[in-house]
Structure formats: C-alpha cells, structure tokens
Design a protein around this motif. Structure first.
Motif, PDB file in Angstrom:
ATOM      1  N   MET A 190       5.985  -0.093  -0.796  1.00  0.00           N
ATOM      2  CA  MET A 190       7.243   0.557  -0.451  1.00  0.00           C
ATOM      3  C   MET A 190       8.364  -0.474  -0.290  1.00  0.00           C
ATOM      4  SD  MET A 190       8.775   3.408   0.053  1.00  0.00           S
ATOM      5  CE  MET A 190       7.445   4.576   0.312  1.00  0.00           C
ATOM      6  N   GLN A 191       8.055  -1.608   0.332  1.00  0.00           N
ATOM      7  CA  GLN A 191       9.062  -2.655   0.478  1.00  0.00           C
ATOM      8  C   GLN A 191       9.561  -3.135  -0.878  1.00  0.00           C
ATOM      9  OE1 GLN A 191       7.885  -5.975   3.019  1.00  0.00           O
ATOM     10  NE2 GLN A 191       9.424  -5.268   4.457  1.00  0.00           N
ATOM     11  N   LEU A 192       8.634  -3.358  -1.798  1.00  0.00           N
ATOM     12  CA  LEU A 192       9.010  -3.812  -3.130  1.00  0.00           C
ATOM     13  C   LEU A 192       9.859  -2.771  -3.853  1.00  0.00           C
ATOM     14  CD1 LEU A 192       5.768  -5.548  -4.422  1.00  0.00           C
ATOM     15  CD2 LEU A 192       7.967  -6.621  -3.952  1.00  0.00           C
ATOM     16  N   PHE A 193       9.499  -1.503  -3.710  1.00  0.00           N
ATOM     17  CA  PHE A 193      10.256  -0.440  -4.351  1.00  0.00           C
ATOM     18  C   PHE A 193      11.693  -0.408  -3.821  1.00  0.00           C
ATOM     19  CE2 PHE A 193      11.807   3.925  -4.725  1.00  0.00           C
ATOM     20  CZ  PHE A 193      11.585   4.163  -6.075  1.00  0.00           C
ATOM     21  N   ILE A 194      11.836  -0.538  -2.506  1.00  0.00           N
ATOM     22  CA  ILE A 194      13.181  -0.545  -1.898  1.00  0.00           C
ATOM     23  C   ILE A 194      13.990  -1.731  -2.409  1.00  0.00           C
ATOM     24  CG2 ILE A 194      14.424  -0.828   0.279  1.00  0.00           C
ATOM     25  CD1 ILE A 194      12.125   0.748   1.621  1.00  0.00           C
ATOM     26  N   CYS A 195      13.346  -2.895  -2.488  1.00  0.00           N
ATOM     27  CA  CYS A 195      14.026  -4.094  -2.988  1.00  0.00           C
ATOM     28  C   CYS A 195      14.454  -3.911  -4.446  1.00  0.00           C
ATOM     29  CB  CYS A 195      13.103  -5.311  -2.876  1.00  0.00           C
ATOM     30  SG  CYS A 195      12.750  -5.834  -1.193  1.00  0.00           S
ATOM     31  N   GLY A 196      13.544  -3.347  -5.259  1.00  0.00           N
ATOM     32  CA  GLY A 196      13.872  -3.117  -6.662  1.00  0.00           C
ATOM     33  C   GLY A 196      15.043  -2.166  -6.823  1.00  0.00           C
ATOM     34  N   TRP A 197      15.068  -1.114  -6.014  1.00  0.00           N
ATOM     35  CA  TRP A 197      16.172  -0.154  -6.047  1.00  0.00           C
ATOM     36  C   TRP A 197      17.485  -0.818  -5.646  1.00  0.00           C
ATOM     37  CZ3 TRP A 197      17.209   4.311  -8.129  1.00  0.00           C
ATOM     38  CH2 TRP A 197      18.306   5.054  -7.667  1.00  0.00           C
ATOM     39  N   HIS A 198      17.420  -1.703  -4.649  1.00  0.00           N
ATOM     40  CA  HIS A 198      18.605  -2.454  -4.208  1.00  0.00           C
ATOM     41  C   HIS A 198      19.154  -3.295  -5.356  1.00  0.00           C
ATOM     42  CE1 HIS A 198      21.210  -5.005  -1.792  1.00  0.00           C
ATOM     43  NE2 HIS A 198      20.562  -6.065  -2.212  1.00  0.00           N
ATOM     44  N   TYR A 199      18.286  -3.937  -6.121  1.00  0.00           N
ATOM     45  CA  TYR A 199      18.734  -4.773  -7.237  1.00  0.00           C
ATOM     46  C   TYR A 199      19.282  -3.931  -8.389  1.00  0.00           C
ATOM     47  CZ  TYR A 199      17.676  -9.545  -5.896  1.00  0.00           C
ATOM     48  OH  TYR A 199      17.723 -10.792  -5.322  1.00  0.00           O
ATOM     49  N   CYS A 200      18.726  -2.758  -8.591  1.00  0.00           N
ATOM     50  CA  CYS A 200      19.283  -1.852  -9.598  1.00  0.00           C
ATOM     51  C   CYS A 200      20.728  -1.496  -9.267  1.00  0.00           C
ATOM     52  CB  CYS A 200      18.443  -0.576  -9.688  1.00  0.00           C
ATOM     53  SG  CYS A 200      16.858  -0.779 -10.512  1.00  0.00           S
ATOM     54  N   LYS A 201      20.986  -1.245  -7.994  1.00  0.00           N
ATOM     55  CA  LYS A 201      22.347  -0.911  -7.557  1.00  0.00           C
ATOM     56  C   LYS A 201      23.281  -2.113  -7.710  1.00  0.00           C
ATOM     57  CE  LYS A 201      23.197   2.610  -6.119  1.00  0.00           C
ATOM     58  NZ  LYS A 201      23.564   3.854  -6.831  1.00  0.00           N
TER      59      LYS A 201
END
Length: 210
Positions: A190-201
């Motif tokens: 979940m942490q990695l997914f949140i980080c990945g979403w942050h970088y997409c933004k």
C-alpha cells in the motif's frame, strides 16, 4: 498521545492506533500480533529518531509524529542547508540498518538461549531489514526518493528533478509486483502504491506546466 524523550517531542495520532489494530488483526494469534505491533512501533521510533537526532544536532527543532502507515519527522527546514537536509534524511535508514544488523548479529552468535528472546530478535531483524529495503526504493516520500532527488537535482538542476520522477515511476512499477510476489505485508504494498500515485501526479503536473 504526546510525550518527550531525548529533548524530542513525540505525538501519536489516533490514525496510527487504528492502523496498528488492522496490522495486529492481519498477523494471526492475538499475542503474536501484539509482539509484532510492539516491535513495529519501536522500529518506527528508531527510524524517526535517526532523522530527529540529526536534525537536533543541526538545531532544527524536530518533532516526531506517528500516524497511519508509519511516521514522519517534522523540523525547521529553514535552519538547515541542503547538505544538512540530505544528512538528516540519510540518518533514518542508517539508524534502522544498524538496528537490523544488531538483531542479526545477536541471532547469529546465539547470545540468548530463550525461544521468546530469539523470536523477538527475529521479528526485529525481519521488520527492519524489509522496511529498510522498502525505504531505500528511489521514490518519495520514501527516504530513497528524497536522497536520489537531492543528488540528481544538485548535479543537473531541473533535468535532475525530472529524471528523479521518471526513476520513481519506474521503481514503483517494478517494486509493487515484486514485493507482492515476495509475500510482503499489504502495508508495504500500500505504501508503494501511494508513492507511485504521488509520482504520477507530479509527472502530470510537470507535463501541464511545460
């Protein structure tokens, strides 16, 4: 909950306790879950104290906050240079790495004979080594992401910053399935997914402004 230790204020948010209950409930027997939760919380504090003690050394008045999905160290960034900020970021993984190494060496040399103490050392080594590996992935807000961004931006300026975003997106795309198939706890995924979403933004924002 608020308290101070070693001249550093620590605040534990309600969201952290809720998150901790979810972690305990997903591990197994209640007693084992409590042990893992205790080691997990202590490990977070070790990591954050690495950041906080270095920030305190530079006179940046740090505060540690534990909240859902982990912790963070808040400090007065206007009182530190970029290099000092880099060292503050590096100190967290360094403290955690030393903590994991200590547990590993105590296990290897069989210092303690009791099963409970050895199991406690195993859990400590397991949580901290895996968390250290996760935390050094080059994607912010994980420490690895900030360290890579500092190095690239310092050397290449804006191009370095954009490169750090691309590296972060690639790291998330590789790490999420790898950590999943390696059997990592859902918390790490979940942490990695949140980080990945942050970088997409971040990448979307850069594309819109260019």
């Amino acid at each position: 909950m608020h308290f101070r230790f070693l001249k550093i204020s620590i605040s534990i948010d309600l969201s952290y306790w809720i998150f901790l209950l979810l972690v305990i409930g997903s591990i197994g027997p209640y007693s084992e879950g409590l042990l893992w939760a205790g080691v997990f919380t202590f490990s977070i504090l070790i990591h954050e104290y690495g950041h906080a003690l270095m920030a305190l050394f530079f006179g940046a008045q740090p505060t540690i906050v534990l909240q859902a999905f982990g912790g963070r160290t808040i400090f007065n960034e206007s009182h530190v240079t970029d290099k000092q900020n880099f060292l503050i970021t590096l100190a967290g993984p360094a403290f955690q790495g030393l903590f994991a190494l200590m547990a590993y060496l105590l296990l290897q040399f069989n210092i303690f004979s009791g099963y409970l103490l050895n199991y406690l050392l195993f859990v400590t080594m397991y949580i901290n080594s895996r968390w250290l590996l996760l935390n050094l992935i080059p994607i912010a807000p994980l420490d690895g992401g900030w360290l890579v961004r500092y190095i690239l931006e310092k050397k290449f300026g804006r191009k370095g910053y954009l490169t750090s975003i691309i590296i972060g997106l690639a790291a998330a795309a590789i790490a999420i399935p790898w950590f999943y198939f390696q059997g990592y706890h859902w918390f790490f995924i979940m942490q990695l997914f949140i980080c990945g979403w942050h970088y997409c933004k971040l990448w979307q924002k850069e594309q819109e402004s260019s």
